[in-house]
Design a protein around this motif. Sequence first.
Motif, PDB file in Angstrom:
ATOM      1  N   SER A   1      78.186  60.797  51.218  1.00  0.00           N
ATOM      2  CA  SER A   1      79.128  60.834  50.785  1.00  0.00           C
ATOM      3  C   SER A   1      79.522  61.440  52.413  1.00  0.00           C
ATOM      4  O   SER A   1      81.133  61.977  52.292  1.00  0.00           O
ATOM      5  N   GLY A   2      79.890  60.133  53.329  1.00  0.00           N
ATOM      6  CA  GLY A   2      80.899  60.131  54.640  1.00  0.00           C
ATOM      7  C   GLY A   2      79.930  60.871  56.204  1.00  0.00           C
ATOM      8  O   GLY A   2      80.517  60.602  57.003  1.00  0.00           O
ATOM      9  N   GLY A   3      78.716  61.609  55.467  1.00  0.00           N
ATOM     10  CA  GLY A   3      77.952  61.915  56.842  1.00  0.00           C
ATOM     11  C   GLY A   3      77.131  61.325  56.826  1.00  0.00           C
ATOM     12  O   GLY A   3      76.512  60.416  56.468  1.00  0.00           O
ATOM     13  N   HIS A   4      75.900  62.015  57.783  1.00  0.00           N
ATOM     14  CA  HIS A   4      74.522  61.332  57.622  1.00  0.00           C
ATOM     15  C   HIS A   4      73.720  62.358  57.248  1.00  0.00           C
ATOM     16  O   HIS A   4      73.782  64.007  57.473  1.00  0.00           O
ATOM     17  N   VAL A   5      72.356  61.968  56.565  1.00  0.00           N
ATOM     18  CA  VAL A   5      71.118  63.108  56.832  1.00  0.00           C
ATOM     19  C   VAL A   5      70.397  62.729  58.353  1.00  0.00           C
ATOM     20  O   VAL A   5      69.913  61.917  58.241  1.00  0.00           O
ATOM     21  N   PHE A   6      69.516  64.061  59.080  1.00  0.00           N
ATOM     22  CA  PHE A   6      68.223  63.572  59.768  1.00  0.00           C
ATOM     23  C   PHE A   6      67.539  64.185  59.795  1.00  0.00           C
ATOM     24  O   PHE A   6      67.070  64.951  58.938  1.00  0.00           O
ATOM     25  N   ALA A   7      66.593  62.994  60.789  1.00  0.00           N
ATOM     26  CA  ALA A   7      65.128  63.348  59.832  1.00  0.00           C
ATOM     27  C   ALA A   7      64.667  63.770  61.948  1.00  0.00           C
ATOM     28  O   ALA A   7      65.104  62.441  62.918  1.00  0.00           O
TER      29      ALA A   7
ATOM     30  N   THR B   1      66.265  56.411  54.337  1.00  0.00           N
ATOM     31  CA  THR B   1      66.861  55.329  54.294  1.00  0.00           C
ATOM     32  C   THR B   1      66.788  54.751  53.240  1.00  0.00           C
ATOM     33  O   THR B   1      67.667  54.072  52.394  1.00  0.00           O
ATOM     34  N   ALA B   2      65.461  55.451  52.766  1.00  0.00           N
ATOM     35  CA  ALA B   2      64.879  54.020  50.995  1.00  0.00           C
ATOM     36  C   ALA B   2      66.184  54.967  49.868  1.00  0.00           C
ATOM     37  O   ALA B   2      66.691  54.278  49.193  1.00  0.00           O
ATOM     38  N   ARG B   3      66.531  56.384  50.149  1.00  0.00           N
ATOM     39  CA  ARG B   3      67.193  57.068  49.083  1.00  0.00           C
ATOM     40  C   ARG B   3      68.446  56.081  49.360  1.00  0.00           C
ATOM     41  O   ARG B   3      69.068  56.568  48.776  1.00  0.00           O
ATOM     42  N   TRP B   4      69.183  56.434  50.895  1.00  0.00           N
ATOM     43  CA  TRP B   4      70.656  55.908  50.816  1.00  0.00           C
ATOM     44  C   TRP B   4      70.214  54.100  50.962  1.00  0.00           C
ATOM     45  O   TRP B   4      71.269  53.626  49.854  1.00  0.00           O
ATOM     46  N   PHE B   5      69.886  53.200  50.736  1.00  0.00           N
ATOM     47  CA  PHE B   5      69.461  52.111  49.829  1.00  0.00           C
ATOM     48  C   PHE B   5      69.544  52.191  48.813  1.00  0.00           C
ATOM     49  O   PHE B   5      70.000  51.257  47.928  1.00  0.00           O
ATOM     50  N   ALA B   6      68.955  52.964  48.009  1.00  0.00           N
ATOM     51  CA  ALA B   6      68.824  53.357  46.141  1.00  0.00           C
ATOM     52  C   ALA B   6      69.483  53.567  45.849  1.00  0.00           C
ATOM     53  O   ALA B   6      70.514  52.654  44.860  1.00  0.00           O
ATOM     54  N   LEU B   7      70.842  54.301  46.327  1.00  0.00           N
ATOM     55  CA  LEU B   7      72.162  54.614  46.244  1.00  0.00           C
ATOM     56  C   LEU B   7      73.162  53.435  46.657  1.00  0.00           C
ATOM     57  O   LEU B   7      73.874  52.968  45.620  1.00  0.00           O
ATOM     58  N   ARG B   8      73.264  52.661  47.589  1.00  0.00           N
ATOM     59  CA  ARG B   8      73.550  51.471  47.849  1.00  0.00           C
ATOM     60  C   ARG B   8      73.532  50.462  46.488  1.00  0.00           C
ATOM     61  O   ARG B   8      74.382  49.430  46.511  1.00  0.00           O
ATOM     62  N   ARG B   9      72.307  50.285  46.440  1.00  0.00           N
ATOM     63  CA  ARG B   9      72.196  49.443  45.103  1.00  0.00           C
ATOM     64  C   ARG B   9      72.636  49.299  43.406  1.00  0.00           C
ATOM     65  O   ARG B   9      73.323  48.563  43.264  1.00  0.00           O
TER      66      ARG B   9
END
Length: 325
Positions: free
Chosen positions: A296-302, A312-320
């Motif tokens: 969404s233009g931001g980041h999620v922190f861990a 990261t897996a969720r971000w890659f899934a969204l990109r795919r």
Amino acid sequence: MKKGAARAAVVLAALVLAVGVPLAVAPWYGWGAKPGREASFVVRKGDSLAAVAGRLREAGLIRSAGQFRLFARLLGDAAPVQAGRYRLRAGQGWGSILETLQEGRVERFSVTIPEGWPSVLVADRLRAIPDLTGSITVPDEGSVLPDTYDYEPGEPRAAVLKRMQAAMDKALAELWAKRSPRAVVKTPAEAVILASIVEKETGKASERQTIAGVYSNRLRIGMKLDADPTVIYPITQGRPLGRRIRRSELQRDTGWNTYVKPGLPKGPIANPGRDSLAAVLDPAPTEALFFVADGSGGHVFANTLAEHNANTARWFALRRQRGEM
């Protein structure tokens, strides 16, 4: 309009009406005038009202220099005109023109340097302004404070650049004096380097302190920063890369690449804004060590690697899903 000028206007209007003359004062107030073209008009130092009126007539901004001077004496203020460059309009009330010149409401010329711009783009922008003179070299990275700066036509580019660099020196000194105990940078120069990375990692103002906190945590424990912008900088000097980073580039020790070894790169990768400087000198009190884009233009922190891998897996899934991978 001043009270005295208003009384004079009433007297003059009464006189011209008493003798059956059309309302001659209309040009002073712009009554019935159609808006005309705009023009740049210069008042030189020491110019008299008569000289200014003559050039206003020559420029087509008034129709009579003599009438302008007469109305100025009867209806205007006695203040002198101020030197400078003005933006005036044909059809503008003559009284408005005189007030503009007397109050020094000069035409503003400015140049804006966005936050996070590299120095090559700063130099490009200054070189592209035709009203400036002289040549400049690309300034040291991180030496310019992003902001909007006024300049005078004919001013040397080097003088404008010097003001930008002086603004950075001033802002950095002010912020350094108020730094938080949480800040890990040891010198103002290190603050600029880390702030330039924070600036390039997020365009979201609300995240700056948290990202500064993540990088501060990594520096504190000797963990690599792994910041993509530090890989790109030595390739393009801050210009857009236009493609994905290659594996070979991630492994190359350029002095800036923070994937190769822990610690700060050897220099800034951009010109950070005041807010990013403030963020690294007062980082958020977070335990996070990782962050990844959230789509969404931001980041999620861990805080942990396991949490980060899941994010990261969720971000890659969204990109795919978006067709980006």
